[in-house]
Each structure stands twice: as structure tokens, then as C-alpha cells.
Design a protein around this motif. Structure first.
Motif, PDB file in Angstrom:
ATOM      1  N   VAL A  84       0.787  -1.119   0.198  1.00 35.83           N
ATOM      2  CA  VAL A  84       0.220   0.081  -0.125  1.00 35.83           C
ATOM      3  C   VAL A  84       0.966   1.069   0.047  1.00 35.83           C
ATOM      4  CG1 VAL A  84      -1.804   1.185   1.175  1.00 35.83           C
ATOM      5  CG2 VAL A  84      -1.873  -1.141   1.014  1.00 35.83           C
ATOM      6  N   ALA A  85       1.840   1.329   0.714  1.00 33.97           N
ATOM      7  CA  ALA A  85       2.829   2.518   0.811  1.00 33.97           C
ATOM      8  C   ALA A  85       3.357   2.663  -0.471  1.00 33.97           C
ATOM      9  CB  ALA A  85       3.864   2.089   1.805  1.00 33.97           C
ATOM     10  N   MET A  86       3.694   1.623  -1.451  1.00 32.24           N
ATOM     11  CA  MET A  86       4.308   1.683  -2.602  1.00 32.24           C
ATOM     12  C   MET A  86       3.276   2.312  -3.615  1.00 32.24           C
ATOM     13  SD  MET A  86       6.622  -1.686  -3.205  1.00 32.24           S
ATOM     14  CE  MET A  86       6.230  -1.661  -4.901  1.00 32.24           C
ATOM     15  N   LEU A  87       2.196   1.926  -3.493  1.00 32.60           N
ATOM     16  CA  LEU A  87       1.075   2.229  -4.233  1.00 32.60           C
ATOM     17  C   LEU A  87       0.851   3.827  -4.141  1.00 32.60           C
ATOM     18  CD1 LEU A  87      -1.692  -0.657  -4.067  1.00 32.60           C
ATOM     19  CD2 LEU A  87      -0.376   0.395  -6.252  1.00 32.60           C
TER      20      LEU A  87
ATOM     21  N   ASN B 129     -13.977   6.989   1.248  1.00 31.81           N
ATOM     22  CA  ASN B 129     -13.575   8.621   0.990  1.00 31.81           C
ATOM     23  C   ASN B 129     -12.178   8.546   0.614  1.00 31.81           C
ATOM     24  OD1 ASN B 129     -13.891  11.187   1.211  1.00 31.81           O
ATOM     25  ND2 ASN B 129     -13.238  11.452   3.282  1.00 31.81           N
ATOM     26  N   THR B 130     -11.936   9.303  -0.254  1.00 33.25           N
ATOM     27  CA  THR B 130     -10.703   9.469  -1.028  1.00 33.25           C
ATOM     28  C   THR B 130      -9.555   8.273  -1.445  1.00 33.25           C
ATOM     29  OG1 THR B 130     -10.334  11.540   0.530  1.00 33.25           O
ATOM     30  CG2 THR B 130      -8.559  10.852  -0.516  1.00 33.25           C
ATOM     31  N   GLU B 131      -9.578   7.210  -0.764  1.00 27.80           N
ATOM     32  CA  GLU B 131      -8.962   5.898  -1.028  1.00 27.80           C
ATOM     33  C   GLU B 131      -9.291   4.839  -0.798  1.00 27.80           C
ATOM     34  OE1 GLU B 131      -4.839   4.057   0.235  1.00 27.80           O
ATOM     35  OE2 GLU B 131      -4.965   6.233   0.496  1.00 27.80           O
ATOM     36  N   TRP B 132      -9.425   3.785  -1.521  1.00 24.43           N
ATOM     37  CA  TRP B 132      -9.972   2.644  -1.369  1.00 24.43           C
ATOM     38  C   TRP B 132      -9.004   1.455  -2.067  1.00 24.43           C
ATOM     39  CZ3 TRP B 132     -12.833  -0.775  -5.098  1.00 24.43           C
ATOM     40  CH2 TRP B 132     -13.409  -2.078  -4.405  1.00 24.43           C
ATOM     41  N   THR B 133      -8.571   0.565  -1.226  1.00 26.55           N
ATOM     42  CA  THR B 133      -7.651  -0.403  -1.498  1.00 26.55           C
ATOM     43  C   THR B 133      -8.137  -1.830  -1.459  1.00 26.55           C
ATOM     44  OG1 THR B 133      -5.683   0.716  -0.844  1.00 26.55           O
ATOM     45  CG2 THR B 133      -5.228  -1.396  -1.088  1.00 26.55           C
TER      46      THR B 133
END
Length: 166
Positions: free
Chosen positions: A9-12, A80-84
Motif C-alpha cells: 500500500v505504501a508503494m502504491l 472516502n478519498t482512497e480504497w484499496t
């Protein structure tokens, strides 16, 4: 497992940030697609081929014209804003998110990992819908060989697929 997912997730996020900031810049080039006057935009990505071997992770990002986060409608509810979404958590072949407002940036980052250095092929299909009408459809073929440890692509309504790390 959780540590590797956090790393992914940090890389994305790191690879998607340049797109967040470059998407806000304006240009008067005549070669660009005309602006679409729609508040309803949906991005859908689907996978075919050996995608299960490479544990896809998709992260959708949405920002309004002022740079604030937008709410997205996803199969998992409102985000909201981000979904992984991670294939290792819940296997899937399609992921989508929809927004109902004007945006400065709306994209999806797609990560495939190959820690075992196996070979295979994946085809990613990205589609953009404005007001439930298909606006754009693109395909990206990814070939994994024994030396390829992973890839990151982003997909956006304006530029289609862009390799962030290949």
C-alpha cells in the motif's frame, strides 16, 4: 502478511502521488481530449490470464477540484478519498469505483508482485464511464519473467495506463 500488505500500500501511494499533482495542472493543447461535463464517473479494471499468481492490489484515489478527498461508491460500500482491495484478502477479477462530483484526480493504481520469480501473463482492461456511457477502454498486457519482481500501473480517465514501475 500484514507487514507486506502495508509495504504494498505504501508503494502504491508513493507511485500514485505524482499523478495526483500532475493531474491538477492545466494545458491549452489542442491535442487533448475535450473536457467532459459529467459529475458521474466510474473506473473499472478487470484482469485475465495468470493474475492470481501475482496477487493484484488495486487502490482507487479521488480528489475534487479543490484537492479535497471525494467519496467513492464501491462494491464494498462508500469510501472516502482512497480504497484499496487486495487479491490475497478476497480474490477478484474486477474492481470498480464511482464518483458523483467533478474531480481534479480520479485514478487507480494497480500492483502485481512476483516474489517467487515465476513466469506468466496478465492482461489488464481499464474502462471509464461517464453517466453510464463507455468513454474509454484500454488494455495493457504484462509479461512476467523470472527477473521481474513486480509492476505498478496507474489508470486514469485522461491518460489511460501509465507504467509507474515496470
Amino acid at each position: 502478511m500484514k507487514k507486506s500488505l502495508l509495504y504494498i500500500v505504501a508503494m502504491l501511494v508513493l507511485f500514485a502521488l505524482p499523478i495526483v499533482f500532475t493531474s491538477c495542472s492545466g494545458s491549452d493543447s489542442e491535442d487533448e481530449d475535450p473536457a467532459v461535463d459529467s459529475k458521474n464517473t466510474k473506473i473499472e479494471v478487470s484482469f485475465s490470464g495468470d493474475y492470481g499468481k501475482f496477487s493484484p492490489v488495486v487502490s482507487f484515489y479521488a480528489y475534487d477540484l479543490q484537492g479535497s478527498g471525494l467519496s467513492m461508491q464501491t462494491p464494498d460500500g462508500t469510501k472516502n478519498t482512497e480504497w484499496t482491495k487486495s487479491y490475497e484478502d478476497t480474490p477478484f477479477s474486477t474492481a470498480s469505483a464511482e464518483i458523483h462530483d467533478y474531480f481534479s484526480n480520479f485514478n487507480v493504481a494497480i500492483l502485481f508482485t512476483n516474489p517467487a520469480s515465476i513466469e506468466g501473463e496478465v492482461t489488464i482492461t481499464g474502462k471509464v464511464y461517464y453517466d453510464d456511457k463507455l468513454y474509454r477502454s484500454d488494455s495493457q498486457k504484462v509479461v512476467f519473467n523470472s527477473g521481474k519482481q513486480g509492476v505498478v500501473y496507474t489508470y486514469s480517465p485522461k491518460s489511460g495506463f501509465v507504467a509507474s514501475l515496470d
